[in-house]
Design a protein around this motif. Structure first.
Motif, PDB file in Angstrom:
ATOM      1  N   LYS A 263      -1.720  18.592  22.976  1.00  0.00           N
ATOM      2  CA  LYS A 263      -2.864  19.491  23.180  1.00  0.00           C
ATOM      3  C   LYS A 263      -2.918  20.448  21.990  1.00  0.00           C
ATOM      4  O   LYS A 263      -2.209  21.461  21.959  1.00  0.00           O
ATOM      5  N   ARG A 264      -3.735  20.115  21.012  1.00  0.00           N
ATOM      6  CA  ARG A 264      -3.696  20.816  19.728  1.00  0.00           C
ATOM      7  C   ARG A 264      -4.721  21.938  19.606  1.00  0.00           C
ATOM      8  O   ARG A 264      -4.746  22.656  18.617  1.00  0.00           O
ATOM      9  N   VAL A 265      -5.610  22.045  20.588  1.00  0.00           N
ATOM     10  CA  VAL A 265      -6.660  23.075  20.537  1.00  0.00           C
ATOM     11  C   VAL A 265      -6.613  23.895  21.821  1.00  0.00           C
ATOM     12  O   VAL A 265      -6.578  23.333  22.920  1.00  0.00           O
ATOM     13  N   GLU A 266      -6.584  25.204  21.658  1.00  0.00           N
ATOM     14  CA  GLU A 266      -6.691  26.089  22.826  1.00  0.00           C
ATOM     15  C   GLU A 266      -8.107  26.664  22.854  1.00  0.00           C
ATOM     16  O   GLU A 266      -8.556  27.275  21.880  1.00  0.00           O
ATOM     17  N   LEU A 267      -8.759  26.456  23.964  1.00  0.00           N
ATOM     18  CA  LEU A 267     -10.093  27.024  24.143  1.00  0.00           C
ATOM     19  C   LEU A 267      -9.927  28.295  24.960  1.00  0.00           C
ATOM     20  O   LEU A 267      -9.584  28.232  26.134  1.00  0.00           O
ATOM     21  N   MET A 268     -10.123  29.432  24.305  1.00  0.00           N
ATOM     22  CA  MET A 268     -10.039  30.709  25.033  1.00  0.00           C
ATOM     23  C   MET A 268     -11.423  30.975  25.619  1.00  0.00           C
ATOM     24  O   MET A 268     -12.412  30.998  24.878  1.00  0.00           O
ATOM     25  N   VAL A 269     -11.464  31.151  26.910  1.00  0.00           N
ATOM     26  CA  VAL A 269     -12.745  31.206  27.612  1.00  0.00           C
ATOM     27  C   VAL A 269     -12.871  32.506  28.388  1.00  0.00           C
ATOM     28  O   VAL A 269     -11.904  32.979  28.979  1.00  0.00           O
ATOM     29  N   ALA A 270     -14.067  33.081  28.365  1.00  0.00           N
ATOM     30  CA  ALA A 270     -14.369  34.179  29.286  1.00  0.00           C
ATOM     31  C   ALA A 270     -15.713  33.906  29.924  1.00  0.00           C
ATOM     32  O   ALA A 270     -16.580  33.273  29.325  1.00  0.00           O
ATOM     33  N   TYR A 271     -15.852  34.387  31.138  1.00  0.00           N
ATOM     34  CA  TYR A 271     -17.133  34.255  31.845  1.00  0.00           C
ATOM     35  C   TYR A 271     -17.924  35.555  31.764  1.00  0.00           C
ATOM     36  O   TYR A 271     -18.940  35.699  32.429  1.00  0.00           O
ATOM     37  N   GLU A 272     -17.429  36.516  31.010  1.00  0.00           N
ATOM     38  CA  GLU A 272     -18.140  37.780  30.772  1.00  0.00           C
ATOM     39  C   GLU A 272     -18.488  37.847  29.289  1.00  0.00           C
ATOM     40  O   GLU A 272     -17.586  37.916  28.441  1.00  0.00           O
ATOM     41  N   PRO A 273     -19.779  37.868  28.943  1.00  0.00           N
ATOM     42  CA  PRO A 273     -20.143  37.856  27.519  1.00  0.00           C
ATOM     43  C   PRO A 273     -19.616  39.058  26.745  1.00  0.00           C
ATOM     44  O   PRO A 273     -19.448  38.982  25.532  1.00  0.00           O
ATOM     45  N   ARG A 274     -19.301  40.142  27.430  1.00  0.00           N
ATOM     46  CA  ARG A 274     -18.805  41.313  26.702  1.00  0.00           C
ATOM     47  C   ARG A 274     -17.391  41.068  26.125  1.00  0.00           C
ATOM     48  O   ARG A 274     -16.882  41.889  25.364  1.00  0.00           O
ATOM     49  N   LEU A 275     -16.768  39.938  26.508  1.00  0.00           N
ATOM     50  CA  LEU A 275     -15.441  39.614  25.950  1.00  0.00           C
ATOM     51  C   LEU A 275     -15.538  38.710  24.718  1.00  0.00           C
ATOM     52  O   LEU A 275     -14.521  38.245  24.202  1.00  0.00           O
ATOM     53  N   TYR A 276     -16.755  38.486  24.235  1.00  0.00           N
ATOM     54  CA  TYR A 276     -16.946  37.601  23.077  1.00  0.00           C
ATOM     55  C   TYR A 276     -16.052  38.030  21.906  1.00  0.00           C
ATOM     56  O   TYR A 276     -15.346  37.214  21.306  1.00  0.00           O
ATOM     57  N   TYR A 277     -16.067  39.315  21.577  1.00  0.00           N
ATOM     58  CA  TYR A 277     -15.296  39.747  20.407  1.00  0.00           C
ATOM     59  C   TYR A 277     -13.799  39.854  20.676  1.00  0.00           C
ATOM     60  O   TYR A 277     -13.002  39.801  19.744  1.00  0.00           O
ATOM     61  N   LEU A 278     -13.417  39.976  21.937  1.00  0.00           N
ATOM     62  CA  LEU A 278     -11.984  39.907  22.241  1.00  0.00           C
ATOM     63  C   LEU A 278     -11.485  38.503  21.892  1.00  0.00           C
ATOM     64  O   LEU A 278     -10.385  38.324  21.355  1.00  0.00           O
ATOM     65  N   ILE A 279     -12.316  37.525  22.165  1.00  0.00           N
ATOM     66  CA  ILE A 279     -11.952  36.142  21.824  1.00  0.00           C
ATOM     67  C   ILE A 279     -11.947  35.954  20.304  1.00  0.00           C
ATOM     68  O   ILE A 279     -11.085  35.266  19.760  1.00  0.00           O
ATOM     69  N   GLU A 280     -12.868  36.609  19.604  1.00  0.00           N
ATOM     70  CA  GLU A 280     -12.847  36.548  18.134  1.00  0.00           C
ATOM     71  C   GLU A 280     -11.541  37.157  17.607  1.00  0.00           C
ATOM     72  O   GLU A 280     -10.918  36.645  16.671  1.00  0.00           O
ATOM     73  N   TRP A 281     -11.133  38.263  18.218  1.00  0.00           N
ATOM     74  CA  TRP A 281      -9.871  38.914  17.817  1.00  0.00           C
ATOM     75  C   TRP A 281      -8.690  37.980  18.085  1.00  0.00           C
ATOM     76  O   TRP A 281      -7.805  37.818  17.246  1.00  0.00           O
ATOM     77  N   TYR A 282      -8.688  37.349  19.276  1.00  0.00           N
ATOM     78  CA  TYR A 282      -7.618  36.388  19.616  1.00  0.00           C
ATOM     79  C   TYR A 282      -7.571  35.258  18.579  1.00  0.00           C
ATOM     80  O   TYR A 282      -6.508  34.823  18.147  1.00  0.00           O
ATOM     81  N   LYS A 283      -8.779  34.768  18.164  1.00  0.00           N
ATOM     82  CA  LYS A 283      -8.825  33.660  17.202  1.00  0.00           C
ATOM     83  C   LYS A 283      -8.138  34.055  15.909  1.00  0.00           C
ATOM     84  O   LYS A 283      -7.390  33.279  15.311  1.00  0.00           O
TER      85      LYS A 283
END
Ligand code: PA5
Length: 433
Positions: A263-283
């Motif tokens: 499993k070479r790709v982790e898909l970080m997912v949120a169901y709240e759009p306000r977490l979009y940039y938290l996911i960018e930070w995680y990336k």
């Protein structure tokens, strides 16, 4: 008490029994981190940051934030990568949607620049700044990064033309290295208020330094609560190294096992759009930390259910190289029941009186089951709601887990040699001496 929970679901099918050797490797990785004996151990200052709450520097951050708030309708934060994403992640997670159209009466709108090389972006920004009272926070550890340097040169001149040189100096704050770099030199020469990015904290681990704290405080959010959340997570992760008691170790271990099982790709997912940039930070955090020596999980991100209508097909039936980690939020800030409609032409009366969050949770639970059945193991990081404390917990949880994950991969999680390659080509093409 810690509010963040880590759970796995549907992973057993994909993972063999965890052998003792793997537990030992995990334990070694943990000890390397907390004994500060692993690769990159001169960049472990972030481990001490949650303790900083109440320090003189935090009081200075609050004082300067109050001044910028008084002076400004807009504060432009200039920076890129680790000097940008943490602040944006926290501010966007906390602020109401559409706040550009409905600014808070008690805090300026925070805009960002220096995170791209777009002429149109900077031109459009200048047009906005022509009509607003504004200040600038320029952030660069090296003080030499091209993107923020270009944006700062342009916006500094705009600010000086608008307010005059002396007034502009009061409206510019620099966050940079203690001694080195062009930005430090300029800040000293001009007499800007300046905060230091500690030598032993890398960009992507710097959100709990003034790099993140000043913009977050300017935007009107509670940096003490953010630090308190991080502090609580810090205490837990240092006190308990059992898998059951240490969610960051558990997460690091499962990620590593999934990676070793294809499993070479982790898909970080949120169901709240306000977490979009938290996911960018995680990336950025995981991409720059793990992606080296031809190793590492590729960190990707999605907002569901939006992306279920674009990438959902691939996740369900494409190449089986993915696992999914959901940042699951139990409670929304608002309640909005779906109303009854006499005619029911849209057929939605079966949802009447259900809140939209209930529908969102059903989408989450249903998607999880579908993806697990389709061969995508699921991990969940659950928070009761989005606020400063839970975001502080998440920040420290991800940072700690990322460091352990790097040691499990036997790489240095704190350098980023690969980032230089594009810059060399760009400088050559532009004729930099
Ligand atoms: O995490 C990192 O180290 C990088 O992403 C940097 O933060 C980014 O390149 C910006 O660097 P600087 O703060 O030196 O301008």
């Amino acid at each position: 008490m810690i509010q963040t929970r880590f759970e796995t679901e549907g992973c057993q099918t994909f993972l063999p029994e965890v052998p003792e050797a793997v537990h030992n490797r995990l334990n070694d990785a943990y000890l390397q981190l907390i004994n500060r004996s692993g690769a990159g151990n001169d960049f472990l200052g972030w481990l001490d940051l949650p303790e900083a709450a109440g320090s003189n520097e935090i009081e200075d951050v609050k004082r300067v934030a109050v001044r910028l708030k008084e002076l400004s309708q807009v504060v432009v934060v200039i920076g890129i990568g680790g000097s940008y994403l943490g602040a944006r992640a926290i501010i966007e997670a906390l602020q109401p949607h559409f706040s550009d159209l409905n600014p808070s009466p008690s805090a300026p709108t925070v805009l960002f620049a220096g995170n791209n090389i777009s002429e149109d972006y900077l031109s459009d920004l200048q047009n906005i700044l022509d009509k607003k009272e504004y200040s600038l926070i320029v952030i660069s550890k090296s003080g030499t990064t091209t993107e923020p340097a270009i944006a700062f040169r342009i916006l500094k001149q705009h600010c000086e033309n608008k307010y005059g040189k002396e007034e502009a100096k009061k409206r510019i704050v620099a966050i940079t290295d203690r001694q080195r770099g062009a930005l430090k030199q300029l800040a000293t020469q001009e007499g800007y208020d300046t905060f230091v990015i500690p030598d032993n904290v890398g960009g992507r681990y710097s959100v709990l330094t003034p790099v993140g704290l000043l913009p977050i405080a300017v935007a009107g959010y509670d940096i003490d609560a953010l630090l308190e959340g991080a502090h609580r997570m810090h205490e837990l992760l240092l006190a308990d190294k059992t898998l059951q008691g240490n969610p960051a170790m558990h997460y690091a271990l499962i990620r590593n096992l999934l990676y070793c099982n294809g499993k070479r790709v982790e898909l970080m997912v949120a169901y709240e759009p306000r977490l979009y940039y938290l996911i960018e930070w995680y990336k950025q955090l995981f991409g720059e930390s793990e992606g080296k020596e031809n190793r590492g999980i590729f960190p990707a991100g999605c907002i569901f259910s939006t992306d279920l209508h674009s990438l959902g097909q691939y996740v369900q039936e494409g190449q089986r190289m993915l696992f999914e980690t959901v940042i699951s939020v139990e409670k929304s800030h608002h309640t909005l029941p779906i109303p009854f409609d006499e005619q029911d032409t849209d057929g939605l009366n079966y949802l009447q009186k259900k809140s939209i969050t209930e529908v969102n949770h059903a989408a989450e639970t249903g998607t999880r089951a579908a993806h697990i059945a389709g061969g995508v193991p699921n991990l969940r990081i659950v928070i009761p709601e989005i606020n400063e404390k839970t975001l502080g917990e998440l920040v420290f949880f991800f940072e700690f887990s990322c460091a352990i994950g790097g040691y499990l991969l036997k790489i240095n999680p704190f350098d980023q040699p690969g980032v230089e390659a594009y810059k060399k080509n760009m400088f050559r093409l532009l004729g930099k001496k």
